[in-house]
Design an enzyme around this catalytic site. Structure first.
Site, PDB file in Angstrom:
ATOM      1  CG  HIS A 122      -1.924   0.933   1.380  1.00 46.04           C
ATOM      2  ND1 HIS A 122      -1.716   2.226   1.777  1.00 46.04           N
ATOM      3  CD2 HIS A 122      -3.258   0.818   1.155  1.00 46.04           C
ATOM      4  CE1 HIS A 122      -2.883   2.863   1.789  1.00 46.04           C
ATOM      5  NE2 HIS A 122      -3.828   2.038   1.414  1.00 46.04           N
ATOM      6  CG  ASP A 199       0.006  -2.356   6.935  1.00 43.67           C
ATOM      7  OD1 ASP A 199      -0.934  -2.534   7.734  1.00 43.67           O
ATOM      8  OD2 ASP A 199      -0.074  -1.585   5.967  1.00 43.67           O
ATOM      9  CD  GLN A 202      -7.337  -4.502   4.107  1.00 41.57           C
ATOM     10  OE1 GLN A 202      -8.371  -5.123   4.363  1.00 41.57           O
ATOM     11  NE2 GLN A 202      -7.350  -3.227   3.759  1.00 41.57           N
ATOM     12  CE  LYS A 225      -8.448  -0.155   5.360  1.00 41.65           C
ATOM     13  NZ  LYS A 225      -7.808   1.153   5.491  1.00 41.65           N
ATOM     14  CB  CYS A 363      -3.717   3.339  -1.608  1.00 44.38           C
ATOM     15  SG  CYS A 363      -4.806   4.716  -1.295  1.00 44.38           S
TER      16      CYS A 363
END
Lengths: 405, 153
Positions: A122, A199, A202, A225, A363
């Site tokens: 991202h 990261d 998600q 999220k 993104c």
């Protein structure tokens, strides 16, 4: 199995009609919907518990501090951290990465050093490192991905060398859905004593995460999220790093004492939390984690796996659809191009039938470049989505195709 | 035409121009050439003009890639402007701009939009207005500066 109808009742927005059609929300990789319990908890804080924390000696402030710090503990347990001092609140996962780039990066990365990221990152895990590179003259090296959207692990291992000072990558790709083999990646990096940032934006809503089992050095995610509010992100960092790293932002709450000559910084995690924190958002995030735990993470994971399998098969049987991201190990995030029809036309026409999807580059412009497409349509599923939602999506896609014949 | 049909963005005329865009080619030795770019969706349009000494648009054409709205809008632009004067082109841009932003009453105002009126429903799709205006912004920039790149952002 997840009781989807029961879950749907927790999200009043799903009773809405959009353009006269029942809402089918398939943009969960951008943000998830919020259950009543989270919104009610925030409302309760603002209406009945408002106070600033960490300073007041009065009842409301003390209670607020307890509620706030209880969430830190909850997150520590949720991601398996060793200590609450390793949990730092930021405003977003993006800010968490920027904090590491700014504080860790400027301290431990020097001119000529390398930072490894993947081709599927991202923009939030590209740009902060580029800014650092411009400032200090370090270099970004990109770990390639294969046509299915999996990391080329063999090439990654070849890229590891003593000049690499950090490996930073997604746990789950927001554009492709691929689940990266983060444990293997971390183990390889650690053999050369290279720290790793993951990261998990998600991942944490649908995947068991234990940062101590992973042994990652940093782990970041955002609240909105995982069914929580916007404006709140989390940075996990190993205490040994956080203690050694200089502060990111300066101000109140991050100090022990201030004179005009010298400031003594507070201990971790407070050293990294300057100013009044997003109190309501933290409390809301705590409620979101409660919600996930009340449903059960193992059930959520099975649901995600089932939808990933079903959706991949269903979309691949539609003539004209090219699915971008077909890794064997993936979450129900489906990026695709459909014949010559531009994603924005698809997005608008799906919207007229009540289906919310994301269109564009998500993104992740390098991913679009990798697959030689300017943009894709992306449908991403969550706990309130069913196989019927996928069937509905495909049915409407067919009618879009008819109109463009 | 009932209300829901009038609101419909993807009218036959738009779909038809998307499939078979008019004046979809390059012009050799153009007097004006501009690249229009929308970074949000990646739409790219190259607009070419050949204007004679009397400021009449002798030839106008475009190339590029984009959604049905941006492509059909560019196609209709070239059809509408061929043979028009620079002054008329500017007037049409102003009228089209009012149409896109919902400021024009097609029944009342004495406009010159003709087929361009097909975009009358677009003000209800705020995220798509830039698609329809991309070629026009390229035109405006071409008339102003001759040759350069223009972005919607």
């Amino acid at each position: 199995m997840l009781d989807i109808n029961k879950i749907k009742n927790d999200f009043p927005i799903l009773k809405r009609e959009i353009h006269g059609k029942p809402l089918v929300y398939l943009d969960n990789a951008a943000t998830t919907l919020k259950p009543v319990s989270v919104v009610e908890r925030i409302r309760q804080y603002y209406l009945m518990e408002t106070s600033n924390i960490h300073r007041g000696v009065y009842y409301l402030s003390e209670q607020g501090t307890l509620a706030f710090e209880a969430v830190r503990k909850k997150i520590k347990d949720f991601i398996g951290a060793g200590d609450t001092s390793e949990i730092i609140f930021t405003k977003s996962a993006t800010e968490s990465i920027n904090l590491v780039a700014h504080s860790f990066g400027r301290t431990y990365i020097k001119e000529g050093d390398e930072i490894l990221i993947t081709e599927m990152e991202h923009h939030s895990n590209i740009v902060p490192w580029q800014m650092l590179c411009q400032e200090i003259g370090c270099l970004i090296k990109v770990i390639p991905i294969d046509d299915e959207g999996s990391i080329r692990f063999d090439q990654y291992e070849e890229m590891l060398n003593p000049k690499v000072k950090l490996v930073s990558l997604l746990h789950v790709s927001n554009a492709l859905g691929s689940i990266n083999p983060v444990k293997k990646i971390i183990d390889s990096a650690h053999r050369l004593n290279i720290p790793v940032l993951i990261d998990g934006t998600q991942a944490v809503s649908n995947t068991h995460v234990n940062v101590r089992e992973l042994d990652c050095d940093f782990y970041v995610f955002s609240g909105h999220k995982i069914f929580g509010p916007t404006g709140i992100g989390v940075l996990y960092g190993k205490a040994s790093w956080l203690e050694a790293m200089p502060p990111f932002l300066g101000g109140g709450d991050m100090i022990l004492s201030v004179t005009f000559e010298k400031t003594i910084y507070n201990h971790i995690p407070y050293k990294f939390e300057a100013g009044t924190p997003p109190i309501a958002e933290v409390i809301g995030l705590g409620s979101a984690i409660d919600y996930i735990l009340s449903i059960g993470l193992p059930l959520i994971t099975s649901h995600a796996e089932e939808l990933a399998l079903y959706g991949t098969q269903a979309l691949q049987t539609v003539p004209g659809i090219r699915l971008i991201g077909t890794a064997a190990n993936k979450r129900p995030i489906f990026s695709f191009v459909f014949e010559e029809i531009h994603p924005h036309d698809i997005g608008t026409l799906l919207d007229r039938q009540g289906i919310a999807v994301r269109t564009g580059h998500h993104c992740t412009q390098p991913v679009m470049h990798r697959y030689q497409v300017p943009a894709t349509t992306r449908a991403s599923f969550s706990i309130y989505n069913s196989k019927e939602d996928m069937d509905k999506l495909i049915q409407v896609l067919m009618s879009v195709k008819d109109r463009f014949k | 035409m009932n209300a829901s049909e009038r609101d419909e963005l993807y009218q036959e005329l738009i779909l038809e121009h998307n499939k078979k865009p008019r004046n979809y080619r390059k012009i050799d030795n153009p007097s004006h050439a501009v690249e229009g770019y929308n970074p949000i969706c990646g739409d790219h349009i190259y607009l070419y003009l050949k204007m004679d000494e009397n400021k009449i648009i002798e030839d106008i054409a475009f190339e590029g890639s984009g959604c049905a709205i941006s492509k059909s809008s560019a196609s209709l632009l070239t059809m509408t402007l061929k043979g028009k004067t620079e002054q008329e082109a500017r007037q049409l841009f102003a009228e089209f701009h009012d149409l896109l932003t919902g400021k024009m009453d097609l029944q009342k105002s004495g406009h010159h939009l003709g087929k361009l009126a097909v975009f009358s429903g677009i003000w209800q799709y705020p995220s798509r207005i830039k698609c329809a205006s991309l070629a026009w912004h390229a035109l405006e920039s071409a008339l102003k500066d001759g040759k350069k790149q223009v972005s919607t952002e």
